[in-house]
Structure formats: C-alpha cells, structure tokens
Design an enzyme around this catalytic site. Structure first.
Site, PDB file in Angstrom:
ATOM      1  N   THR A  13       0.817  -1.209   0.000  1.00  0.00           N
ATOM      2  CA  THR A  13       0.000   0.000   0.000  1.00  0.00           C
ATOM      3  C   THR A  13       0.848   1.256   0.000  1.00  0.00           C
ATOM      4  O   THR A  13       0.703   2.132  -0.856  1.00  0.00           O
ATOM      5  CB  THR A  13      -0.906  -0.006   1.242  1.00  0.00           C
ATOM      6  OG1 THR A  13      -1.736  -1.162   1.179  1.00  0.00           O
ATOM      7  CG2 THR A  13      -1.786   1.220   1.286  1.00  0.00           C
ATOM      8  N   VAL A  14       1.762   1.349   0.979  1.00  0.00           N
ATOM      9  CA  VAL A  14       2.569   2.565   1.069  1.00  0.00           C
ATOM     10  C   VAL A  14       3.568   2.632  -0.085  1.00  0.00           C
ATOM     11  O   VAL A  14       3.786   3.702  -0.668  1.00  0.00           O
ATOM     12  CB  VAL A  14       3.286   2.658   2.432  1.00  0.00           C
ATOM     13  CG1 VAL A  14       4.206   3.866   2.474  1.00  0.00           C
ATOM     14  CG2 VAL A  14       2.257   2.747   3.556  1.00  0.00           C
ATOM     15  N   LYS A 105       8.099   1.204  12.323  1.00  0.00           N
ATOM     16  CA  LYS A 105       8.211   1.615  13.732  1.00  0.00           C
ATOM     17  C   LYS A 105       8.490   0.443  14.651  1.00  0.00           C
ATOM     18  O   LYS A 105       9.208   0.579  15.643  1.00  0.00           O
ATOM     19  CB  LYS A 105       6.968   2.356  14.192  1.00  0.00           C
ATOM     20  CG  LYS A 105       5.657   1.618  13.963  1.00  0.00           C
ATOM     21  CD  LYS A 105       4.807   2.341  12.929  1.00  0.00           C
ATOM     22  CE  LYS A 105       3.582   1.546  12.577  1.00  0.00           C
ATOM     23  NZ  LYS A 105       2.936   2.011  11.349  1.00  0.00           N
ATOM     24  N   GLU A 129      11.045   9.402   9.164  1.00  0.00           N
ATOM     25  CA  GLU A 129       9.943  10.342   9.389  1.00  0.00           C
ATOM     26  C   GLU A 129       8.588   9.628   9.344  1.00  0.00           C
ATOM     27  O   GLU A 129       7.666   9.972  10.085  1.00  0.00           O
ATOM     28  CB  GLU A 129       9.985  11.441   8.314  1.00  0.00           C
ATOM     29  CG  GLU A 129       8.935  12.514   8.444  1.00  0.00           C
ATOM     30  CD  GLU A 129       9.074  13.347   9.712  1.00  0.00           C
ATOM     31  OE1 GLU A 129       9.958  14.188   9.787  1.00  0.00           O
ATOM     32  OE2 GLU A 129       8.284  13.115  10.648  1.00  0.00           O
ATOM     33  N   VAL A 132       6.437   7.580  12.618  1.00  0.00           N
ATOM     34  CA  VAL A 132       5.578   8.159  13.660  1.00  0.00           C
ATOM     35  C   VAL A 132       4.708   9.255  13.051  1.00  0.00           C
ATOM     36  O   VAL A 132       5.214  10.136  12.355  1.00  0.00           O
ATOM     37  CB  VAL A 132       6.409   8.784  14.804  1.00  0.00           C
ATOM     38  CG1 VAL A 132       5.489   9.326  15.899  1.00  0.00           C
ATOM     39  CG2 VAL A 132       7.391   7.783  15.386  1.00  0.00           C
ATOM     40  N   ILE A 136       2.644  13.666   9.287  1.00  0.00           N
ATOM     41  CA  ILE A 136       3.041  14.807  10.126  1.00  0.00           C
ATOM     42  C   ILE A 136       4.567  14.841  10.231  1.00  0.00           C
ATOM     43  O   ILE A 136       5.163  13.847  10.637  1.00  0.00           O
ATOM     44  CB  ILE A 136       2.465  14.666  11.551  1.00  0.00           C
ATOM     45  CG1 ILE A 136       0.954  14.442  11.519  1.00  0.00           C
ATOM     46  CG2 ILE A 136       2.822  15.875  12.399  1.00  0.00           C
ATOM     47  CD1 ILE A 136       0.372  14.002  12.866  1.00  0.00           C
ATOM     48  N   GLY A 187     -13.071  -2.928   7.192  1.00  0.00           N
ATOM     49  CA  GLY A 187     -11.648  -2.963   6.851  1.00  0.00           C
ATOM     50  C   GLY A 187     -10.845  -1.838   7.495  1.00  0.00           C
ATOM     51  O   GLY A 187      -9.719  -1.570   7.110  1.00  0.00           O
ATOM     52  N   GLU A 190      -7.806  -4.221  11.850  1.00  0.00           N
ATOM     53  CA  GLU A 190      -7.323  -5.549  11.467  1.00  0.00           C
ATOM     54  C   GLU A 190      -8.189  -6.643  12.080  1.00  0.00           C
ATOM     55  O   GLU A 190      -8.807  -6.450  13.124  1.00  0.00           O
ATOM     56  CB  GLU A 190      -5.891  -5.744  11.994  1.00  0.00           C
ATOM     57  CG  GLU A 190      -4.926  -4.666  11.627  1.00  0.00           C
ATOM     58  CD  GLU A 190      -4.184  -4.980  10.343  1.00  0.00           C
ATOM     59  OE1 GLU A 190      -4.603  -5.894   9.625  1.00  0.00           O
ATOM     60  OE2 GLU A 190      -3.191  -4.298  10.064  1.00  0.00           O
ATOM     61  N   LYS A 205       5.770   3.824  18.719  1.00  0.00           N
ATOM     62  CA  LYS A 205       5.986   5.204  18.290  1.00  0.00           C
ATOM     63  C   LYS A 205       6.495   6.057  19.464  1.00  0.00           C
ATOM     64  O   LYS A 205       7.355   6.924  19.279  1.00  0.00           O
ATOM     65  CB  LYS A 205       4.695   5.766  17.709  1.00  0.00           C
ATOM     66  CG  LYS A 205       4.308   5.057  16.398  1.00  0.00           C
ATOM     67  CD  LYS A 205       2.853   5.310  16.025  1.00  0.00           C
ATOM     68  CE  LYS A 205       2.483   4.615  14.720  1.00  0.00           C
ATOM     69  NZ  LYS A 205       1.008   4.643  14.476  1.00  0.00           N
TER      70      LYS A 205
END
Lengths: 449, 449
Positions: A13-14, A105, A129, A132, A136, A187, A190, A205
């Site tokens: 996804t990321v 993380k 970055e 966490v 942001i 969804g 989880e 985090k």
C-alpha cells in the site's frame, strides 16, 4: 540534473503510494531539490498484483538483495514491515554504506539501537519520518525545529485506529465491541486488532519519540502500556460530565531524576487542543523549555500521508548524497539520566469508577482507604439511580503515587463493598496549555507578534 | 569541536532571548550538532541597558558593520527589525558570502525578492524560520516536511495580538475598543496598534508562506487585507449562534488559474481545530495534495519562542557551513501560474448583518437583490427585539463571487431600508477538515495505523 536512484523494497500500500507520489509530483520535487528522484528498482514477492499504479516491468524484481546491490540504487526504501526480512535487508543496505528510509516503527522500537549503530559504523544514515505520525513531519520538528530545546514533555495521539474507535464511541454512544466489529467489517481495523487496540503500536511510536527527545534507546520493555479494549461507554460519559475526553495517549516526560514513557487511556480536558483530534487523525504536543508548547496534527496513517513522509526523507537522503554530507543529522544525543521511572513511581491524578454497595457509610470507608494511602479526593460524582443494590460512584483524585493508588485499590477490593473491579484511568491536565481562551497572559514582548 | 561564530545584530528582546537560549542549552545544542555555536559579536546602539542576561563586554559593539566584517563571525543574525538599517546590514553580510538568519517578516515581505537574489548571487543562504509563527517550525515543515506536495491551501492564525483580542472579546463579551485599551495598558498591544490589528503583520507572514508554497514572490500589494478594528461584539455572538468563531485568518489557496492570498476576519466552524486556538497562540493549517491536512500550533511571538526558531536556523546554517553545503535548500521553485486572483474574483460564503427597516416586504427586497446578483441564501437569523424601528437580520449565503456581492451591497444601500452600513464577513468552512469527530472514514489502508 543529477539523478538519485531509489531501490524500493515492498510494493504494498505505502510502496504504491510512494511510486504514485513520485509520478504525480516528481517534476515539482525535482525542481525543489535540484535533483531527480528516480525509481531504479522495486522488489516484492508478488510482481503481478495490480497496485493501481503502472510501473515499467523492468524495474520489478523478486530479488530484494539484488536490488540493494544494484549500482543504480543510491538509497534504499524499506516498506516491507515487520522485524524479520526487513531487518536483514536494512542491515545489508547499511553495510554497503547506502542510506535507508523506513516507516517500520516496530523494527526501530525493538532493534533501533543496533540499526543506528550499524548506520554510524558505515558512515551512512537511517531516515524514519514515516514511522511516527504518518504525514506529520514530527521527527523533523523534534530534531531540527526544536533543536534549541530540552524537551519537557510529549503527549501524543499516535494510533488512528484507536482514535477512530474512541471518537465513534463518544459521539454515537456505542460500546467498544460494537465499534470495533464495524470497523473490522469495513476494513478499518485488522482482523487481529491487538497491535492497535492494546496500545503496542502507540508504544512503538512513543519509544521512537522518547529516544529522540532524550537521546538514548528507551527499552520497549520499560514502556508501560495499557490499551482501550476494556473501555466502557459509561466512563466516556462520566468523563464528559467532568469536562474530560478519553484518548489513548502516549505520555513522555522529563523529570528530575528520570523520564516517564507510558501509553494508556487518559482523561484530557475537553477544551485542550488534543481533545479536538477526532477520527483517524494523529497529533503530538511537544513542550520545549524554550519554545513552550507546540502541536503537530495530521493524518497518522494511510497510503498517501505515509508516502508524503517517505518522500520527504528521500529528499533529505538525496541532498545528503548530492552534498556528500552523510551523518549530517545527529544520531541520538544523550541529554538526560538514562533512567525510566517505573510505573509504580509515577504520580498522576486518577479517575476511579466504583460500584458501591448502597449502604450508609461506604463512601466514607472508601475515602478512608484513599486517605490512609495519601490520596486526596478532588471531586465525587454520584448520580441518582442504581444498578441492583449497587450505585456507581466516580471519584477524581488529586496527584497521587501509582503505587499508593494500587495499594488502595487492593484494600478496597478486600472490603466487600464493591460489586465489580474498580475502573480507573489517569488524568493529564497538561496545565501549561492555555485552553481555547486567552490562557496565560501574553508576554509583554509578544506585542511584536 | 568545530566552532561557528555568530554575529548578532540587535540586542533587544529576541536578541537577548537568543543569547539566553544559547547559554542555557548551549552544551546540548552543541552535542546535537557536533558543532559549537559561539557568540562572537553583539552589535547594538545601546550597550548599557540591562537585558537580564550577562555578556562579556568585549563581545559588545556599536559598530554593526565591523561585526559583520569580523573574521570570527561566520553567520550573521539580524534582529534589528524594520526595512532600513536591517536591510542594508543583511545585504552587506550576504555580499561577503556570510549566511544570514532573520526574524524580519516586514523586510522579507517587502524586499524578499532582491534579498533572496543577492544570497543566490553570493552562493549563500537566508534563514527565516522565526519570521512566521514564532516558535512553530512552519517554514521547515512547508519546505522540507511537505516537499512531496503541491500545496492546495494554507489557513493561518498568524498574529497573537489579534487572536488575544478576539479571544477575550468572545469569552468575556467585551467590545473591541475596551479589550484593545486594556491590552495597551498592560503592554500587550502597541501604542500604535495598526500593524497588528489592521492585518498588515499577518499579511507580511502570509506573503512569506505563499511565496514558499507557490514558488514566486507574491507582491505585498496583491494581498487583500482587512483588519479587526471594526469587529462588533454582536457579530461574534451571532457567529457563535450559527456555529462559527471569528478569527483573523490568512487564507492562501491554489486554484485552477491563479492563487488567492488574503487576510481578513473570517467565520470558521467552531469545531474546527483552528477555532480552538486561543489567546496569543498561532496555528497554521497546511493542506497538501498528498499528505492531506496538517496543522502546526504554538506561541507565535515572544522572546523565547522566537529565540527557539532563530537558534534552529543557526543550527542549520552551522551545519551548512561545516558540510560546505551552501544553497542546500532550494530558493523559491515556481509551481503555479504566477497570478494572484483579484479580490473581486474570489468566491466565498458570506455572513451579512443588516439593520433592516421593520416593514412588511423588506426582507423580500433584500432577497431579491441577492438573487439578482446570483447570490443564494443558506440561512437567515432574525431574533426578536429591535433597535428603534430597525431589526437586526443576519444572512448566511452560499458561495458567491465577491464582485457580485459588492454590487448587491451597493444596491441594498440605495434602497433606503437600512439604518446602517451592512456588516459582512467571509466564511471559510475548510470542509476537507473532519470536525472533532470521525469525519471522513479512514482509508482501508489506515489500518496499519
């Protein structure tokens, strides 16, 4: 324009979000950097799944190690997650002197110490970055923007899933189990929600933020963690009556002799900025000894916000490669006693809900137990109505030591005047924070606005 | 440890704060940087006044140019303010290739284009984190943290004095003049408060943010500015009834054919994070096309917060000197049509308060005028009670073009059914922003929190 080659490990996804972001805004990012961020390799075990973003097949490989070794790859992005394969691959990249960008993380919280040491040993950098607060830029703010400050405290809403559940529970007067089930069906949580709702993700985090703030690797085992699984709607309602909202809060404080790092459901004043953080959003309040209180807010997870953070790290890594300035940003710089206060030693105000036998004198008995344990009562809330022979009573205390408080709870349990285990939460007033009002008067020099 | 010499120009409130901050946390900052920030010269016209911080007399000089020329000075900090001497001294430092740190928003807003060009010409840098938002690391967030994003919009509460006045007006039901007078008596507002309350200081800061976001120097003359001087307590109360709070807001938007940059009192939803910003605090909401909405909050002015920002810039400047990486951060990178929308062309929702003659049919006449000018009404608020023969009526419109709206106001004025000039404010709903609730559902991928 000089090119910086990216090796992307993990096309989930990321990962797809990063590819998409580079495609969408690549020209703008390149102009801003004076450097071209160029995808050189994408490694994943599944090369066929449609990620909603088209990539040249020649970039794709199942061989992550080959991607790391590829001379066209200058910087490695690890988006596999977990503490197994991901760790091995990161170590491989660092050993080659290649900088690594990660959103992992759990890995940093568990094995950050070894990984940072390896990066230093090979004169290269870790960038994290995205680990966490999603999109942001909190790591940057903490390390660079607030570099002049000793960090007095950090309060963070760091898990979007929990905050979403708590927000719906409060606004729609729903039970935890019901909201969780719906969130899972949709969804949004989880199937195995433990990492989120039991507070472990927040603890990961918090570990990263505390380590950065205080300059030493805080052992994850020393972070006290309580989740939101047992939170009753009744407590949300009582808290509201008392002027508070319940959030899963990561609390980090620098104290005279130690630091505190803990994660638990917390009552915070309803007019505090953090109380306004709803839904999947995250926010982190950082108080520095010079700057005072600052707050950072945004989407704490998701394909796009996380990709935004990953790309900001890629930009930094690219600059440091282009300017030959590895190790530009400090690793951890110790600035406190490397001591974490045990949970029994912390001091807090407490919210207690008791189901009390409806007999004369029982409230007095409770008050005596609290008093004998050096806990004084700030307020008592008892509404009309009862559940069977028992009446719900809510007590808010002044500051008390956790150890004393636990002793008092044990003594109460032995008195046979309670119909259920007492429910208790800590309160954080974050008092330096002006509410949504004028708060403390501005300094005379604030005039120059 | 390598030393970086600082030449401080202007030993006023913020200058003393910087000296104090370096003294208090110098060792920690040095450890974080791996470099020592060393005060080499302090120039001011008054060398005798007590600033509450002790400095070695040998550092002090009245000769700012000599301080700039001093070979021990590697980086110059300009904290004199204004657009006269400060400008000349900054240009002198840049011409020598020495980087400059400044908090001077007026100077950058008015002459930033020439100053940035001079820095580029001499292969050195301007640093100006302290020019917007005091201690909030907003410049860094915008340029580095959000580097992956095209900036869709920025909404900022950028002037602490105005926000303090508005907060007190709302919470204590006081008139503007009364709060201003008190603030002046207490030293919280200047004797000549125009720069703050007429919106010019906010406009300076908006100019800087817009230039960074959109990559070209926005001429200050193209920033539409309205202040809070004429704000009536009645409007604050009506706004509250409608679910809004009035803030002096800087609004920057990227639109299809132009950008908008404007400063004016604005109705914002009371449950929006920005509405919770009280007193002298500042906050900036930045929306990027990838990251979504993010928000940054903290003290917008004052000795210590501003010093925190100045020192963060000094740290950056020191790193760039040590790593021989001048021009590491991009100057402005153009990324939009360099066109600012004229105020007549903007579209907004409007709040209008009219003092309407109490006769049948007059509200219909008003509605007709609005309708004829393509403005449709979203809601009307008319409370019982009247002032003489006139009744106050508040109308909220749907989106309308400012030019049409101004025509409508003129036509109303000509109808002789109003006892006073209509009062009107723009409304910004910032709709992408979830209120303090679940808001838009989280993305499915938000699960990994």
């Amino acid at each position: 324009m000089k090119q910086i080659g990216i090796g992307l490990l993990g096309f989930g996804t990321v990962g797809a979000g990063v590819v998409e972001g580079l495609r969408k805004n690549g020209a703008l990012i390149g102009a801003r950097l004076g450097l071209e961020l160029r995808l050189s390799k994408i490694a994943d075990i599944d090369l066929d799944r449609d990620r909603g973003v088209a990539v040249d097949r020649s970039l794709l490989t199942k061989d992550a190690e080959a991607a790391i070794n590829d001379p066209a790859v200058d910087v490695v992005v690890e988006l596999i997650g977990g503490t197994g394969v991901a760790r091995r691959l990161i170590e491989k990249a660092l050993a080659l002197g290649k900088p690594v960008v990660t959103a992992n993380k759990a890995l940093l919280a568990e094995h950050g110490e070894e990984i940072f040491a390896l990066a230093a040993q090979h004169n290269t950098d870790m960038y994290f970055e995205a680990s966490v607060g999603g999109g942001i830029p909190i790591i940057r703010a903490l390390r660079e923007g607030l570099v002049a400050n000793h960090i007095d405290s950090i309060y963070g809403i760091l898990n979007g899933t929990c905050n979403y559940i708590l927000t719906r529970m409060e606004q729609e007067h729903l039970a935890f189990g019901k909201v969780l089930k719906e969130a899972q069906k949709l969804g949004y949580a989880e199937a195995d929600p433990g990492l989120d709702i039991d507070g472990h993700d927040t603890a990961h985090k918090a570990e990263i933020l505390a380590s950065l703030a205080y300059g030493f690797h805080v052992p994850l085992a020393d972070v006290h963690v309580e989740g939101i699984r047992d939170l009753a709607e009744a407590d949300i309602a009582y808290a509201r009556d008392l002027g508070y909202r319940i959030k899963l809060l990561a609390v980090m404080k620098s104290l005279d002799d130690a630091i505190e790092v803990r994660v638990h459901p917390t009552l915070i004043p309803v007019n505090h900025m953090l109380a306004s953080v709803g839904g999947v959003f995250n926010a982190i309040m950082v108080e520095g000894d010079i700057v005072g209180q600052t707050l950072y807010y945004g989407r704490g997870a998701g394909r796009q916000p996380t990709a935004s953070a990953v790309i900001s790290d890629l930009a930094d890594a690219a600059r440091n490669l282009a300017f030959h300035s590895p190790r530009r940003m400090p690793a951890l710089v110790k600035n406190s006693h490397e001591k974490i206060r045990e949970i029994g030693d912390i001091e807090a105000r407490y919210y207690i809900r008791l189901s009390l036998l409806d007999k004369p004198g029982v409230l007095g008995q409770i008050a005596s137990v609290l008093g004998q344990n050096h806990i004084s009562i700030a307020s008592v809330l008892q509404k009309e109505g009862r559940a069977g022979d028992y009446v719900p009573v809510v007590i808010v205390t002044h500051f008390a030591k956790e150890r004393d408080f636990r002793t008092a709870l044990k003594e109460m349990a032995a008195m046979h005047i309670l119909s259920a285990k007492p429910v208790r939460f800590r309160i954080e007033d974050m008092l330096n924070q002006p509410p949504a009002g004028p708060g403390r008067a501005p300094d005379a020099e604030a005039v120059a606005s």
